[in-house]
Design a protein around this motif. Structure first.
Motif, mmCIF file in Angstrom:
data_model
loop_
_atom_site.group_PDB
_atom_site.id
_atom_site.type_symbol
_atom_site.label_atom_id
_atom_site.label_comp_id
_atom_site.label_asym_id
_atom_site.label_seq_id
_atom_site.Cartn_x
_atom_site.Cartn_y
_atom_site.Cartn_z
ATOM 1 N N ALA A 1 0.851 -1.192 0.000
ATOM 2 C CA ALA A 1 0.000 0.000 0.000
ATOM 3 C C ALA A 1 0.886 1.241 0.000
ATOM 4 O O ALA A 1 2.093 1.156 0.237
ATOM 5 C CB ALA A 1 -0.906 -0.008 1.231
ATOM 6 N N GLU A 2 0.262 2.365 -0.267
ATOM 7 C CA GLU A 2 0.936 3.658 -0.133
ATOM 8 C C GLU A 2 0.333 4.362 1.060
ATOM 9 O O GLU A 2 -0.880 4.539 1.135
ATOM 10 C CB GLU A 2 0.719 4.514 -1.385
ATOM 11 C CG GLU A 2 1.609 4.148 -2.527
ATOM 12 C CD GLU A 2 1.552 5.178 -3.649
ATOM 13 O OE1 GLU A 2 1.291 6.367 -3.373
ATOM 14 O OE2 GLU A 2 1.763 4.759 -4.789
ATOM 15 N N ALA B 1 4.214 6.901 0.604
ATOM 16 C CA ALA B 1 5.343 5.987 0.814
ATOM 17 C C ALA B 1 4.846 4.544 0.802
ATOM 18 O O ALA B 1 3.844 4.218 1.449
ATOM 19 C CB ALA B 1 6.028 6.291 2.140
ATOM 20 N N LEU B 2 5.548 3.687 0.063
ATOM 21 C CA LEU B 2 5.147 2.282 0.014
ATOM 22 C C LEU B 2 5.317 1.621 1.377
ATOM 23 O O LEU B 2 6.305 1.855 2.076
ATOM 24 C CB LEU B 2 5.968 1.528 -1.038
ATOM 25 C CG LEU B 2 5.709 1.915 -2.482
ATOM 26 C CD1 LEU B 2 6.618 1.136 -3.424
ATOM 27 C CD2 LEU B 2 4.251 1.689 -2.861
ATOM 28 N N ARG C 1 13.629 -3.021 1.359
ATOM 29 C CA ARG C 1 12.939 -3.243 2.632
ATOM 30 C C ARG C 1 12.034 -2.054 2.921
ATOM 31 O O ARG C 1 12.481 -0.913 2.986
ATOM 32 C CB ARG C 1 13.949 -3.423 3.751
ATOM 33 C CG ARG C 1 13.299 -3.841 5.039
ATOM 34 C CD ARG C 1 14.335 -4.268 6.031
ATOM 35 N NE ARG C 1 13.720 -4.563 7.302
ATOM 36 C CZ ARG C 1 14.352 -5.149 8.290
ATOM 37 N NH1 ARG C 1 15.595 -5.505 8.140
ATOM 38 N NH2 ARG C 1 13.730 -5.378 9.425
ATOM 39 N N LEU C 2 10.746 -2.354 3.044
ATOM 40 C CA LEU C 2 9.745 -1.318 3.277
ATOM 41 C C LEU C 2 9.215 -1.422 4.698
ATOM 42 O O LEU C 2 9.249 -2.496 5.303
ATOM 43 C CB LEU C 2 8.576 -1.499 2.303
ATOM 44 C CG LEU C 2 8.900 -1.390 0.815
ATOM 45 C CD1 LEU C 2 7.674 -1.764 -0.017
ATOM 46 C CD2 LEU C 2 9.371 0.009 0.472
ATOM 47 N N PRO C 3 8.677 -0.311 5.227
ATOM 48 C CA PRO C 3 7.993 -0.413 6.519
ATOM 49 C C PRO C 3 6.910 -1.496 6.395
ATOM 50 O O PRO C 3 6.215 -1.574 5.390
ATOM 51 C CB PRO C 3 7.374 0.960 6.731
ATOM 52 C CG PRO C 3 8.095 1.872 5.788
ATOM 53 C CD PRO C 3 8.587 1.023 4.654
ATOM 54 N N GLY D 1 0.748 7.539 9.451
ATOM 55 C CA GLY D 1 0.318 8.424 8.375
ATOM 56 C C GLY D 1 -1.136 8.808 8.518
ATOM 57 O O GLY D 1 -1.797 8.450 9.484
ATOM 58 N N LYS D 2 -1.624 9.520 7.498
ATOM 59 C CA LYS D 2 -3.015 9.956 7.511
ATOM 60 C C LYS D 2 -3.885 9.203 6.523
ATOM 61 O O LYS D 2 -5.031 8.921 6.795
ATOM 62 C CB LYS D 2 -3.097 11.457 7.201
ATOM 63 C CG LYS D 2 -2.507 12.308 8.275
ATOM 64 C CD LYS D 2 -2.669 13.776 7.964
ATOM 65 C CE LYS D 2 -1.843 14.559 8.920
ATOM 66 N NZ LYS D 2 -2.315 15.567 9.635
#
Length: 160
Positions: free
Chosen positions: A56-57, A61-62, A114-116, A84-85
């Motif tokens: 997702a974004e 941010a991915l 590596r993404l959150p 995030g919002k």
């Protein structure tokens, strides 16, 4: 070296980190309705223990979300968990490019970047969870704590 060539980035990572895991091949048409339930049935596991990986974004941010196949991703909850919002599912091409995997085979492990990562908190109560091993038709079972550690994930209720 031949072993690396035969594996996916996810399975190579698990082996390199000496994480206890098991691979589970299955055959289910990727176009089948109720895909997650059919995969759980094919593997003979409780559907609550089988998780899907979604990219997702969150505020542009991915972010990776890991949720049980028995529910859907709650985008508002994901946004909140990621600090995030707003959240929306990422474009398929962006998800594939970022992860290095194809849709239907995206694993939370061994991604190109590596993404959150946020894992639904229902996983924590399970002795073993199942996620994609990095290609369609292959799942890997492992302890939730190992998945959380290897992905640097946080946990939160992000399922509907």
């Amino acid at each position: 070296m031949a072993k690396k060539a035969a594996g996916t980035p996810a399975t190579v990572l698990l082996s390199a980190q000496k994480v206890a895991h098991e691979l589970h091949p299955y055959e289910v048409s990727p176009d089948a309705p109720n895909y997650g339930a059919l995969v759980a049935e094919a593997l003979g596991v409780a559907p609550e223990s089988l998780f899907k990986t979604l990219v997702a974004e969150v505020d542009g941010a991915l972010t990776v979300a890991v949720v049980p196949v028995t529910g859907d991703l709650d985008l508002k909850a994901l946004a909140a968990a990621a600090g995030g919002k707003r959240a929306a599912l990422a474009d398929r091409a962006a998800a594939e490019r970022s992860s290095g995997y194809v849709r239907g085979g995206i694993s939370p492990l061994g991604q190109r970047r590596r993404l959150p990562t946020v894992i639904d908190d229902s996983a924590v109560a399970l002795p073993v969870m199942y996620v994609s091993a990095g290609r369609r038709g292959l799942q890997v079972s492992l302890a939730p704590a190992d998945l959380i550690r290897l992905t640097g994930a946080t946990t939160a209720q992000i399922r509907t």
